[in-house]
Design a protein around this motif. Structure first.
Motif, PDB file in Angstrom:
ATOM      1  N   PRO A  19       0.815  -1.214   0.000  1.00  0.00           N
ATOM      2  CA  PRO A  19       0.000   0.000   0.000  1.00  0.00           C
ATOM      3  C   PRO A  19       0.850   1.267   0.000  1.00  0.00           C
ATOM      4  CG  PRO A  19       0.067  -0.917   2.186  1.00  0.00           C
ATOM      5  CD  PRO A  19       0.781  -1.892   1.283  1.00  0.00           C
ATOM      6  N   LYS A  20       0.208   2.401  -0.206  1.00  0.00           N
ATOM      7  CA  LYS A  20       0.908   3.689  -0.252  1.00  0.00           C
ATOM      8  C   LYS A  20       1.599   4.019   1.059  1.00  0.00           C
ATOM      9  CE  LYS A  20      -1.022   6.463  -3.866  1.00  0.00           C
ATOM     10  NZ  LYS A  20      -1.554   7.751  -4.229  1.00  0.00           N
ATOM     11  N   THR A  21       1.101   3.505   2.162  1.00  0.00           N
ATOM     12  CA  THR A  21       1.726   3.783   3.455  1.00  0.00           C
ATOM     13  C   THR A  21       3.106   3.135   3.567  1.00  0.00           C
ATOM     14  OG1 THR A  21       0.612   1.872   4.434  1.00  0.00           O
ATOM     15  CG2 THR A  21      -0.458   4.038   4.673  1.00  0.00           C
ATOM     16  N   CYS A  22       3.429   2.207   2.681  1.00  0.00           N
ATOM     17  CA  CYS A  22       4.732   1.521   2.695  1.00  0.00           C
ATOM     18  C   CYS A  22       5.670   2.049   1.623  1.00  0.00           C
ATOM     19  CB  CYS A  22       4.524   0.031   2.484  1.00  0.00           C
ATOM     20  SG  CYS A  22       3.611  -0.733   3.808  1.00  0.00           S
ATOM     21  N   GLY A  59       6.212   1.264  10.331  1.00  0.00           N
ATOM     22  CA  GLY A  59       6.812   0.162   9.595  1.00  0.00           C
ATOM     23  C   GLY A  59       7.740   0.695   8.520  1.00  0.00           C
ATOM     24  N   ALA A  60       8.430  -0.220   7.870  1.00  0.00           N
ATOM     25  CA  ALA A  60       9.396   0.157   6.837  1.00  0.00           C
ATOM     26  C   ALA A  60       8.682   0.702   5.600  1.00  0.00           C
ATOM     27  CB  ALA A  60      10.241  -1.052   6.464  1.00  0.00           C
ATOM     28  N   ARG A  61       9.328   1.675   4.950  1.00  0.00           N
ATOM     29  CA  ARG A  61       8.816   2.235   3.697  1.00  0.00           C
ATOM     30  C   ARG A  61       9.920   2.163   2.652  1.00  0.00           C
ATOM     31  NH1 ARG A  61       6.444   7.997   4.538  1.00  0.00           N
ATOM     32  NH2 ARG A  61       8.582   8.405   5.151  1.00  0.00           N
ATOM     33  N   LEU A  62       9.537   1.959   1.391  1.00  0.00           N
ATOM     34  CA  LEU A  62      10.505   1.750   0.327  1.00  0.00           C
ATOM     35  C   LEU A  62      10.361   2.775  -0.781  1.00  0.00           C
ATOM     36  CD1 LEU A  62      12.656  -0.195  -0.980  1.00  0.00           C
ATOM     37  CD2 LEU A  62      10.733  -1.311  -2.098  1.00  0.00           C
TER      38      LEU A  62
END
Length: 132
Positions: A19-22, A59-62
């Protein structure tokens, strides 16, 4: 009707989705990761990372950077992005709250799907394992 039958309800992402949150979406998010100046290196990639603040920890985001000068064909650049997103998606639960930018640093001689996916997986696992 949802395209994914395993989705609990409309509007809720699947548990293993991306999702966009990631994702890193804005230029200033990328800039803050590059400014932190911490990176892990592999044969073809640099994995820049920055720990998230307690307030923004979700959490992690890329974020991905695949330059045209290393891969001229958009098909190849998109393939590399898909491989990176998939490896991140599978390992996301093991990663700590970091902002990550995976950058292609060297032109690959041959674009081997399995080798590239394994290289990305190794980089992400290095970050997931406890560092001394």
């Amino acid at each position: 009707m949802s395209r994914w039958p395993e989705a609990a309800s409309e509007g809720q992402p699947r548990p293993a989705a991306f999702p966009k949150t990631c994702r890193l979406l804005r230029t200033d998010e990328y800039s803050s990761v590059f400014a932190f100046r911490k990176a892990l290196k592999s044969r073809h990639f640099l994995l820049h990372y920055r720990p998230q603040q307690a307030v923004e920890a979700a959490g992690a985001r890329l974020g991905l950077v695949v330059a045209k000068r290393f891969l001229r064909r958009s098909v190849d650049r998109n393939l590399l992005r898909r491989l990176a997103r998939e490896e991140f998606r599978l390992l996301r639960v093991d990663l700590v709250s970091h902002d990550l930018v995976l950058r292609l640093a060297v032109k690959p001689s041959a674009l081997d799907r399995k080798a590239m996916a394994q290289e990305i997986r190794r980089l992400l696992c290095k970050l997931a394992s406890p560092q001394p």
